[in-house]
Scaffold this motif. Structure first.
Motif, short mmCIF file in Angstrom:
data_model
loop_
_atom_site.label_atom_id
_atom_site.label_comp_id
_atom_site.label_asym_id
_atom_site.label_seq_id
_atom_site.Cartn_x
_atom_site.Cartn_y
_atom_site.Cartn_z
N ASP A 63 -3.65 109.89 -12.66
CA ASP A 63 -3.53 108.87 -11.76
C ASP A 63 -2.43 108.68 -11.21
N ALA A 64 -1.37 108.79 -12.08
CA ALA A 64 0.33 108.37 -11.72
C ALA A 64 0.56 109.58 -10.70
N SER A 65 0.16 110.99 -11.01
CA SER A 65 0.61 111.78 -10.39
C SER A 65 0.11 111.81 -8.82
N ASN A 66 -1.21 111.26 -8.75
CA ASN A 66 -1.79 111.45 -7.32
C ASN A 66 -1.94 110.15 -6.94
N SER A 67 -1.19 109.48 -6.43
CA SER A 67 -1.47 107.98 -5.71
C SER A 67 -2.22 107.97 -4.41
N SER A 68 -2.74 109.01 -4.11
CA SER A 68 -3.50 108.68 -2.63
C SER A 68 -4.59 107.49 -2.80
N PRO A 69 -5.06 107.17 -1.58
CA PRO A 69 -6.22 106.04 -1.63
C PRO A 69 -7.28 106.60 -2.37
N ALA A 70 -7.49 107.78 -2.15
CA ALA A 70 -8.85 108.09 -2.81
C ALA A 70 -8.73 108.16 -4.15
N ALA A 71 -7.55 108.55 -4.93
CA ALA A 71 -7.16 108.67 -6.13
C ALA A 71 -7.18 107.25 -6.70
N THR A 72 -6.49 106.44 -6.01
CA THR A 72 -6.58 105.02 -6.56
C THR A 72 -7.86 104.42 -6.74
N GLN A 73 -8.93 104.55 -5.56
CA GLN A 73 -10.23 104.27 -5.59
C GLN A 73 -10.85 104.73 -6.78
N SER A 74 -10.66 106.09 -6.99
CA SER A 74 -11.38 106.75 -8.15
C SER A 74 -10.88 106.02 -9.26
N ALA A 75 -9.54 105.73 -9.56
CA ALA A 75 -9.16 104.91 -10.88
C ALA A 75 -10.14 103.56 -10.82
N ASP A 76 -9.87 102.97 -9.81
CA ASP A 76 -10.75 101.51 -9.76
C ASP A 76 -12.14 101.76 -10.23
N VAL A 77 -12.84 102.71 -9.59
CA VAL A 77 -14.33 102.98 -10.06
C VAL A 77 -14.38 103.20 -11.52
N LEU A 78 -13.37 104.17 -11.81
CA LEU A 78 -13.38 104.40 -13.57
C LEU A 78 -13.15 103.15 -14.34
N TYR A 112 -15.43 95.94 -10.38
CA TYR A 112 -14.71 96.56 -9.31
C TYR A 112 -13.89 95.59 -8.50
N GLU A 113 -14.54 94.41 -7.89
CA GLU A 113 -14.06 93.65 -7.11
C GLU A 113 -12.99 92.47 -7.84
N ASN A 114 -13.01 92.35 -8.85
CA ASN A 114 -12.16 91.75 -9.88
C ASN A 114 -10.82 92.46 -10.53
N ARG A 115 -10.68 93.81 -10.24
CA ARG A 115 -10.01 94.75 -10.89
C ARG A 115 -8.78 94.52 -10.86
N SER A 116 -8.16 93.95 -9.81
CA SER A 116 -6.73 93.55 -9.79
C SER A 116 -6.29 92.27 -10.54
N VAL A 117 -7.32 91.22 -10.85
CA VAL A 117 -7.07 90.18 -11.56
C VAL A 117 -7.01 90.54 -13.33
N GLU A 118 -8.01 91.47 -13.55
CA GLU A 118 -8.29 91.77 -14.84
C GLU A 118 -7.06 92.88 -15.36
N LEU A 143 -11.78 104.39 -21.02
CA LEU A 143 -12.64 105.37 -20.50
C LEU A 143 -13.05 106.02 -21.49
N THR A 144 -14.64 106.28 -21.63
CA THR A 144 -15.21 107.09 -22.60
C THR A 144 -15.33 108.44 -22.05
N ALA A 145 -15.96 109.17 -22.43
CA ALA A 145 -16.10 110.67 -21.83
C ALA A 145 -16.65 110.91 -20.68
N TYR A 146 -17.42 109.76 -20.30
CA TYR A 146 -18.14 109.68 -18.95
C TYR A 146 -16.99 109.89 -17.71
N ALA A 147 -15.62 109.43 -18.07
CA ALA A 147 -14.74 109.55 -16.98
C ALA A 147 -14.42 110.99 -16.80
#
Length: 189
Positions: free
Chosen positions: A98-113, A166-172, A181-185
Motif C-alpha cells: 500500500d505504501a509503495s503504490n499510492s495510486s487511487p486504485a491502490a488506495t481504493q483496494s486498501a480501503d476495500v481490504l 467502507y464508508e466510515n473507513r476514515s473515521v475508524e 487482514l486474513t489470508a483472504y487479502a
C-alpha cells in the motif's frame, strides 16, 4: 474405495473436474491458507471427489468442490495453531504494498481490504464467494450449507455491514495486525 472397480469414464470425469475447477479451488484455498497448505487442501478435495464421484451431480460440480474445500479449510484452521502468525506475516506485506503504490486504485483496494477485514469471517466468506469467486446465489448457498433464501438475507446484511465499514473507513482507526487482514487479502490485492 479401491481403484480397481473404477472405469475409464470415472477417471476421465475426475480428470475433467480437475482441469475445469482445480485452479479455482486452489485459488480459494490459497486465499485462505497460503500456497503450500492450499496444495494439500486441493489434493484432499480431489481425493474426496474421487471417493464420492458417483454422488456429484452433473452441472453442480463447482459448488460441491467449493463446499468440500471450505470444510477442509475450516478443518485445517482448527488444527493449525499458527494461524495468528500467518496474519502477522500478511499485515506487513499489505502495508508495504500500500505504501509503495499510492495510486487511487491502490488506495481504493486498501480501503476495500480494510472494510473486509473489519467484517466477521462469515460475512467475508459470503461476499467473496458471491462476488469475488462469482458463484451464483444458489451455488454460494450450497457451499455455505444454507438455503438460497437464507443466503439472500444474510448477504443483504453482510453488504450493509460492508458498506458501513467502507464508508466510515476514515473515521475508524486502522486495525491492529492481529485483527487485521486474513489470508483472504492475498487474493484481493
Amino acid at each position: 474405495m479401491p481403484d480397481a472397480p473404477r472405469t475409464d469414464l470415472d477417471r476421465q470425469r475426475l480428470t475433467n473436474l480437475f482441469r475445469r475447477h482445480g485452479d479455482a479451488v486452489f485459488n480459494y484455498a490459497s486465499d485462505r491458507l497460503g500456497g503450500e497448505d492450499a496444495q494439500d487442501v486441493v489434493a484432499d478435495v480431489f481425493v474426496v471427489a474421487w471417493r464420492r464421484l458417483a454422488t456429484i451431480k452433473e452441472g453442480r460440480e463447482r459448488p460441491w468442490l467449493f463446499g468440500v474445500a471450505r470444510q477442509l479449510v475450516m478443518q485445517h484452521r482448527r488444527s493449525r495453531s499458527g494461524h495468528a502468525a500467518l496474519q502477522l506475516r500478511l499485515y506487513p506485506q499489505a502495508e508495504s504494498s500500500d505504501a509503495s503504490n499510492s495510486s487511487p486504485a491502490a488506495t481504493q483496494s486498501a480501503d476495500v481490504l480494510a472494510a473486509l477485514a473489519a467484517l466477521p469471517e462469515v460475512d467475508r466468506e459470503m461476499l467473496l464467494l458471491r462476488y469475488w469467486y462469482d458463484l451464483s446465489g444458489s451455488e454460494s448457498a450450497k457451499v455455505l450449507e444454507c438455503s438460497a433464501a437464507t443466503l439472500a438475507v444474510r448477504l443483504h446484511r453482510a453488504r450493509r455491514r460492508f458498506v458501513h465499514h467502507y464508508e466510515n473507513r476514515s473515521v475508524e482507526p486502522r486495525p491492529s495486525p492481529a485483527e487485521s487482514l486474513t489470508a483472504y487479502a492475498r487474493g484481493l490485492q
